[in-house]
Design a protein around this motif. Structure first.
Motif, PDB file in Angstrom:
ATOM      1  N   ARG A  88      -6.951   5.131 -13.196  1.00 32.04           N
ATOM      2  CA  ARG A  88      -7.466   6.226 -12.356  1.00 32.04           C
ATOM      3  C   ARG A  88      -8.516   5.714 -11.373  1.00 32.04           C
ATOM      4  NH1 ARG A  88      -6.224  10.462  -9.712  1.00 32.04           N
ATOM      5  NH2 ARG A  88      -7.919  11.896  -9.438  1.00 32.04           N
ATOM      6  N   ALA A  89      -9.461   4.914 -11.851  1.00 29.99           N
ATOM      7  CA  ALA A  89     -10.500   4.370 -10.972  1.00 29.99           C
ATOM      8  C   ALA A  89      -9.893   3.459  -9.910  1.00 29.99           C
ATOM      9  CB  ALA A  89     -11.540   3.612 -11.792  1.00 29.99           C
ATOM     10  N   ASP A  90      -8.912   2.640 -10.298  1.00 25.35           N
ATOM     11  CA  ASP A  90      -8.246   1.765  -9.329  1.00 25.35           C
ATOM     12  C   ASP A  90      -7.533   2.582  -8.262  1.00 25.35           C
ATOM     13  OD1 ASP A  90      -9.126  -0.447 -10.694  1.00 25.35           O
ATOM     14  OD2 ASP A  90      -7.198  -0.854 -11.667  1.00 25.35           O
ATOM     15  N   SER A  96      -9.455   5.201  -1.267  1.00 18.66           N
ATOM     16  CA  SER A  96     -10.612   5.196  -0.363  1.00 18.66           C
ATOM     17  C   SER A  96     -10.545   4.027   0.616  1.00 18.66           C
ATOM     18  CB  SER A  96     -11.919   5.182  -1.150  1.00 18.66           C
ATOM     19  OG  SER A  96     -12.097   3.950  -1.797  1.00 18.66           O
ATOM     20  N   LEU A  97      -9.975   2.911   0.192  1.00 23.83           N
ATOM     21  CA  LEU A  97      -9.831   1.764   1.086  1.00 23.83           C
ATOM     22  C   LEU A  97      -8.733   1.978   2.124  1.00 23.83           C
ATOM     23  CD1 LEU A  97     -10.128  -1.180  -1.435  1.00 23.83           C
ATOM     24  CD2 LEU A  97     -11.741  -0.591   0.373  1.00 23.83           C
ATOM     25  N   LEU A  98      -7.649   2.594   1.708  1.00 25.83           N
ATOM     26  CA  LEU A  98      -6.501   2.732   2.601  1.00 25.83           C
ATOM     27  C   LEU A  98      -6.548   3.983   3.473  1.00 25.83           C
ATOM     28  CD1 LEU A  98      -3.643   1.541   0.232  1.00 25.83           C
ATOM     29  CD2 LEU A  98      -4.799   0.253   2.029  1.00 25.83           C
ATOM     30  N   GLN A  99      -7.249   5.003   3.032  1.00 24.21           N
ATOM     31  CA  GLN A  99      -7.242   6.280   3.748  1.00 24.21           C
ATOM     32  C   GLN A  99      -7.596   6.161   5.227  1.00 24.21           C
ATOM     33  OE1 GLN A  99      -9.353   9.299   1.642  1.00 24.21           O
ATOM     34  NE2 GLN A  99      -8.062  10.896   2.482  1.00 24.21           N
ATOM     35  N   VAL A 177      -5.211 -10.656   1.700  1.00 26.78           N
ATOM     36  CA  VAL A 177      -5.989 -11.329   2.737  1.00 26.78           C
ATOM     37  C   VAL A 177      -6.309 -10.349   3.854  1.00 26.78           C
ATOM     38  CG1 VAL A 177      -5.882 -13.091   4.541  1.00 26.78           C
ATOM     39  CG2 VAL A 177      -5.107 -13.615   2.220  1.00 26.78           C
ATOM     40  N   ARG A 178      -5.305  -9.581   4.279  1.00 26.14           N
ATOM     41  CA  ARG A 178      -5.500  -8.604   5.360  1.00 26.14           C
ATOM     42  C   ARG A 178      -6.542  -7.565   4.941  1.00 26.14           C
ATOM     43  NH1 ARG A 178      -4.193  -7.260  10.793  1.00 26.14           N
ATOM     44  NH2 ARG A 178      -3.736  -5.075  10.859  1.00 26.14           N
ATOM     45  N   THR A 179      -6.471  -7.110   3.713  1.00 29.42           N
ATOM     46  CA  THR A 179      -7.421  -6.119   3.228  1.00 29.42           C
ATOM     47  C   THR A 179      -8.814  -6.727   3.145  1.00 29.42           C
ATOM     48  OG1 THR A 179      -5.656  -5.089   1.993  1.00 29.42           O
ATOM     49  CG2 THR A 179      -7.878  -4.468   1.386  1.00 29.42           C
ATOM     50  N   ASP A 188     -12.213  -6.225  -4.340  1.00 23.63           N
ATOM     51  CA  ASP A 188     -11.032  -6.886  -4.835  1.00 23.63           C
ATOM     52  C   ASP A 188     -10.006  -5.802  -5.124  1.00 23.63           C
ATOM     53  OD1 ASP A 188      -9.841  -9.229  -5.413  1.00 23.63           O
ATOM     54  OD2 ASP A 188     -10.751  -9.478  -7.387  1.00 23.63           O
ATOM     55  N   LEU A 189      -8.924  -5.753  -4.344  1.00 17.52           N
ATOM     56  CA  LEU A 189      -7.935  -4.693  -4.560  1.00 17.52           C
ATOM     57  C   LEU A 189      -7.159  -4.935  -5.843  1.00 17.52           C
ATOM     58  CD1 LEU A 189      -6.356  -3.981  -1.095  1.00 17.52           C
ATOM     59  CD2 LEU A 189      -7.738  -2.469  -2.481  1.00 17.52           C
TER      60      LEU A 189
END
Length: 193
Positions: A88-90, A96-99, A177-179, A188-189
């Motif tokens: 869930r946290a991941d 939140s990173l991708l939005q 790398v792109r992220t 760290d995704l």
């Protein structure tokens, strides 16, 4: 229990549709045996699918992955994914990173490219002999292409991924790398396959 590899496969193919239609006519949830011999419960009713997608108790991870039921041999789609304890946290962190990359402005800017990708796939579809599988030719590759356009350093890579799924590992490394570039390497995704 239904023992049918056609019911256990992901995606849609012409040979699978009659079996799925038969299941839909018999109710929304069914017990089947997967291609690898494990029990599974396909959900065919829209309302039941929506409820399960909204249910936080259900996820893609498993507390004991080696002993989890599998739908097939595919590394990507055959079994559980991710860290059970932190799923869930991941998920929240990934969203939140991708939005920001899926904002209305970004989507409007991407529209001409998506239209070009769709037109190319439709042209390719028109060159095929009948009958053709619209899911295989358009509905599956188009979202992959769009996501590659959004996130991968090499947007054209979606064609290679479509033709050779073994390239996914390299694409995931490239996505990481792109992220890192997008986020300044601060996070760290949790990308697991």
């Amino acid at each position: 229990m239904v023992q049918s590899p056609a019911l256990a496969r992901r995606g849609t193919s012409p040979e699978r549709l009659p079996s799925m239609r038969r299941l839909q006519s018999q109710g929304p949830v069914h017990e089947v045996r997967t291609q690898v011999g494990h029990d599974a419960w396909p959900v065919t009713g829209y309302e039941q699918v929506r409820r399960r997608l909204d249910d936080d108790r259900l996820g893609r991870a498993h507390p004991d992955p080696p002993n989890a039921a599998r739908s097939g041999e595919s590394v990507l789609f055959g079994g559980p994914h991710g860290d059970y304890d932190n799923e869930r946290a991941d998920h929240v962190r990934m969203r939140s990173l991708l939005q920001p990359h899926f904002s209305a402005g970004r989507m409007r800017a991407l529209r001409p490219r998506v239209e070009a990708l769709a037109a190319g796939l439709l042209d390719e579809l028109a060159r095929r002999e009948s009958p053709v599988d619209l899911n295989e030719a358009l509905a599956l590759p188009l979202p992959i292409a769009v996501i590659c356009e959004l996130l991968l350093a090499n947007p054209g890579q979606w064609q290679a991924l479509r033709e050779d799924p073994s390239l996914v590992e390299g694409a995931v490394e490239e996505l990481t790398v792109r992220t890192d570039v997008l986020t300044g390497g601060l996070v760290d995704l949790p990308i697991t396959w």
